[in-house]
Write an enzyme that holds these catalytic residues in place. Sequence first.
Site, mmCIF file in Angstrom:
data_model
loop_
_atom_site.group_PDB
_atom_site.id
_atom_site.type_symbol
_atom_site.label_atom_id
_atom_site.label_comp_id
_atom_site.label_asym_id
_atom_site.label_seq_id
_atom_site.Cartn_x
_atom_site.Cartn_y
_atom_site.Cartn_z
ATOM 1 N N GLY A 1 0.763 -1.073 -0.003
ATOM 2 C CA GLY A 1 0.109 -0.404 -0.081
ATOM 3 C C GLY A 1 0.742 1.200 -0.009
ATOM 4 C CG ASP B 1 0.884 6.192 -2.098
ATOM 5 O OD1 ASP B 1 0.294 5.207 -2.942
ATOM 6 O OD2 ASP B 1 0.343 6.859 -1.632
ATOM 7 C CG HIS C 1 16.489 8.492 -14.994
ATOM 8 N ND1 HIS C 1 17.219 8.503 -15.628
ATOM 9 C CD2 HIS C 1 15.035 8.975 -15.953
ATOM 10 C CE1 HIS C 1 17.538 8.185 -16.585
ATOM 11 N NE2 HIS C 1 15.853 8.203 -16.815
ATOM 12 C CG HIS D 1 19.271 10.206 -9.466
ATOM 13 N ND1 HIS D 1 20.378 9.686 -9.227
ATOM 14 C CD2 HIS D 1 19.098 8.625 -9.900
ATOM 15 C CE1 HIS D 1 20.875 8.398 -9.345
ATOM 16 N NE2 HIS D 1 19.813 8.576 -10.083
ATOM 17 C CG HIS E 1 21.720 8.003 -17.060
ATOM 18 N ND1 HIS E 1 21.772 6.240 -17.064
ATOM 19 C CD2 HIS E 1 21.080 8.378 -16.486
ATOM 20 C CE1 HIS E 1 20.860 5.973 -16.195
ATOM 21 N NE2 HIS E 1 20.470 7.015 -15.597
ATOM 22 C CG ASP F 1 21.824 6.622 -12.223
ATOM 23 O OD1 ASP F 1 23.033 6.403 -11.126
ATOM 24 O OD2 ASP F 1 20.917 6.665 -12.385
ATOM 25 C CG ASP G 1 25.768 4.104 -11.733
ATOM 26 O OD1 ASP G 1 24.569 3.481 -11.699
ATOM 27 O OD2 ASP G 1 24.900 4.050 -13.005
ATOM 28 C CG HIS H 1 16.056 -1.146 -23.489
ATOM 29 N ND1 HIS H 1 15.474 0.264 -23.579
ATOM 30 C CD2 HIS H 1 16.228 -1.633 -22.008
ATOM 31 C CE1 HIS H 1 16.076 0.951 -22.065
ATOM 32 N NE2 HIS H 1 16.831 -0.037 -20.948
ATOM 33 C CG HIS I 1 22.563 2.517 -15.197
ATOM 34 N ND1 HIS I 1 23.352 3.346 -14.029
ATOM 35 C CD2 HIS I 1 21.203 1.914 -15.302
ATOM 36 C CE1 HIS I 1 21.651 3.552 -13.663
ATOM 37 N NE2 HIS I 1 20.740 3.232 -14.339
#
Lengths: 569, 569
Positions: free
Chosen positions: A62, A64, A89, A92, A156, A178, A210, A379, A383
């Site tokens: 539950g 978030d 992102h 961060h 990145h 990153d 990283d 894709h 990193h």
Amino acid sequence: MDIFKRPEREQAAAANGSEPWLRVVPLGGLGEIGKNMMVLETANDLVVVDCGLMFPEEEMLGVDLVIPDITYLHENSHKLRGIFITHGHEDHTGALPYVLRELQTRVYCTRLTRGLIAVKLKEHRVLNEDELLTVETGEVIQAGTDFQVEFFSVAHSIPDAAGLAIRTPLGTVIHTGDFKLDHTPVMGKGTDLPRLAELGREGVLLLCSDSTYAELPGYTPSEQVVGEALDRIISQAPGRVIVTTFASLIARVHQVIDAAVNHNRRVFITGRSMVDNVNIAMELGYLKGPASGFLKVDDLRELPPEKIVVISTGSQGEPTSALARMSNGDHQHIQIMHGDTVIMSSSPVPGNEALVYRVVDNLFRLGAGVFYNRISNVHVHGHASQEELKVVFNLVRPRHFVPIHGEYRHLALHARLAQTMGVPPDNIFILQDGDALEFRPEGASLAGKVTCDWVYVDGLGVGDVDHVVLRDRKHLATDGILAIIIAVEQRTGRIVGRPDVVSRGFVDVEESEALLEETRQRVAQSLDGATDHAAEWGVVKTTVKDAVADFLYQKTRRRPMILPVVVEV
Amino acid sequence: MDIFKRPEREQAAAANGSEPWLRVVPLGGLGEIGKNMMVLETANDLVVVDCGLMFPEEEMLGVDLVIPDITYLHENSHKLRGIFITHGHEDHTGALPYVLRELQTRVYCTRLTRGLIAVKLKEHRVLNEDELLTVETGEVIQAGTDFQVEFFSVAHSIPDAAGLAIRTPLGTVIHTGDFKLDHTPVMGKGTDLPRLAELGREGVLLLCSDSTYAELPGYTPSEQVVGEALDRIISQAPGRVIVTTFASLIARVHQVIDAAVNHNRRVFITGRSMVDNVNIAMELGYLKGPASGFLKVDDLRELPPEKIVVISTGSQGEPTSALARMSNGDHQHIQIMHGDTVIMSSSPVPGNEALVYRVVDNLFRLGAGVFYNRISNVHVHGHASQEELKVVFNLVRPRHFVPIHGEYRHLALHARLAQTMGVPPDNIFILQDGDALEFRPEGASLAGKVTCDWVYVDGLGVGDVDHVVLRDRKHLATDGILAIIIAVEQRTGRIVGRPDVVSRGFVDVEESEALLEETRQRVAQSLDGATDHAAEWGVVKTTVKDAVADFLYQKTRRRPMILPVVVEV
């Protein structure tokens, strides 16, 4: 430093500044993926790198969001000189709305990062334009007397990502943020290896690098590989092509638009965060839309399928995203049909696999061809893999090393890699959130732990869900609840009427009437004679609870939460 | 046999007043990983292939297991001629204890499979030795008048795995079970390609082939690759080596024992299912222990670490497994220390990633070196990749194809592969659980759906957890519960005393006293005047529920389950 053991020393140092010290304290992101935050502190000043959120793990029922515990920042807020954000992102930036509500400070970041943050802060009504500052790479920010922070560019999975070179009284600290290397990035400047080499030549006290993909041998492929795959798939697709990716992965969106234009297709954008991010990126000049503009909904209906590319949210299978709705036949404008090609230009974030593959399955069911990470090169992640991490060690040649951003195994493997690259084992520190690493002129050592719990955000509540609440939710989730209501006459302490039981999430109530009736009888039995001890309802409750729990376990091998309630009437 | 080439038989059937038909109905395993079960049925007879369980998906809160719905078997139990089990994994055998409690029939399987099943049936007290029959590969079982079932050997991640060639009045059906090719298996006969070629030459009506890894291009490596990796790691390990793998992966256990003996180490076995499986495998001659026998606990303490290999349960991070206990410093005999090497010779089953990596992280934290699937060749899986699937198509050349065992995307990709291998698109059927595929002399076609729900096992209950219970558990898990207790005088219908509220899993009760007190007041307010409608407590309950739900959502943005209880006194 441990002020409990060396108060005089601290005072002396503070008084004459003759013994400088530097403390490095991760408040998030070390031992988990997400909620990245790191503190650098001297006697005079304190700076923070990143301020991220984490998406809850499976057992955080539950919840978030999870954000870092900033108790330590509160305790040292008088020294706080700013928060430096490496890129846009959410792991961060996402805790900024919560932290800035409590602490007033400047936030420094690059241009696109600022654009993305500003939108979020505005939503949360905590945007202070004057304190959200744009920094160019190469620029140096003076933070208090002790820190100079320089942003350098890194590659990145979002444009305008940066690492930080932070000058401190004890030497330079490099924080990579990153990153990956990607020598042929689709967008932006890539990782500034020459700058890292210069900094390395000058001497680097500490490298924080990283670790997210420290498990992977070799090199992370360039974004260009994906571009070629996208172009090939779009060129061969018989009908519509629907591409989903992370909304922040502007370079990918750019590649999709290019491939679409290349093959005389027009582009339709759907999903709120995708529309928002595309708009920000275009406003700030990071993205050029197709010359003919984006498709409107009406055009979408009129154009033949083979002239259409849709860019959509939903790369993580989020149930309310545009792609998930398409996969359920539930999208306002787009119905999946035979001949459609869907490209999942992303990989599932750990924990999201089930959601993502459910969407893939449903798209296949509706007759679409689906290209996804396990079957196609659609894709690449953002990193560095092991060979790239080694390049950074070779250039920076740090005296000390702290692996950052990762689960413990990633940190441990990155530490092992550092050893093979010649960092002395005693100078490598695997820190976890809250561990304080202290540098003195004579060397570095661990200096205890600062307060660093997980702070759960649930609805409007920040921190009001604790482990007791989560344990109860877990219990309720597993076997449901059975409430026992016992009415007692206030005046005499005597039980009135017949105890009642109500259950939810335990058994099918209609099919289990007999069981619940028997439970009611057990309650009544266990209450026999209870009126003699009317004053001790606590004891009675426990007796009833135990009797019912045993009975139900024996009958069902389940352990619902038993909630005895005594009502005084 | 091919009915289309044997008109005499067709005529015979026609003479009997009916043309022959064959129905193929998957009751599990198509559209999910697990609970594999398939029905083959004619007018006279019915046979079942496999009888497996599935581990619950994330949203099946509190559920222990999922088993196939056997309503269709009940409806046709007069024709049931036996259950044929392809191999001893639980996703092919685990529902037997539940099914055999309801249906009496023979179970046919190979020898090791029988050993593993017998243990489980004994535990569940449903073992009937006379009806659990061992079959050799090559042997043909006559099942009723219409089926002859032949077992042929396949390579898989458990010894004695088999596929089935089932002769039916309409032609031969080949069911591969779970398989890979592995031309150099460590144990057993591997996949019997010559037999498949013969069957192919005779003509095959239908191929049902394992789709679990239809996503993967290329070949699945041989078990030998793992053997070499294990040997190398053990030879180089400075101290103890602890290896975990699936308890049923006897070939792997065999390889670990070999490597240990090779490097003068002795072997200790820990974890109940590992001890059990090793014992069964040794009893039945599938495993030869080390000549010196296994280590006893006392020897474990006396031997130096570099002389010890431990084989342990826990490859899936199961919290009560031996390895998970070691990773928590909680194992009775083995404390992890610096210098220990842990080999996770397995990969996480989808859904178990978080558990597995938590164990890996904790082992690293305790100072062990950990080899696991993402960083080392310490595991190969047990299913065929695309090139292997193609070999089977090439040998069998089936007229029809049904991809089996997999999520929908696996089935869809396997179907696509079948097309590239020359199976006519109209003869490829992507079935899901419950879909009936019917063969007639003139061809195959879908023939509706049979009852096929998911049956949840929770504790002792089979099927008494339904979607309502799960929905409630989900609700409880997300935001907890708030019970409102209202006492009412039976005689007058008047509210007595003050309503009470009790919550669990909603907010930190101590920190939220004010909120709960305010909630109590809201309840009281919403009850104002309720005594005028004393007869309509249903209406009152709804009013209170809505008022409280709105209030709490506004205050917290959470939606706990609201449970109003009226007690009559």
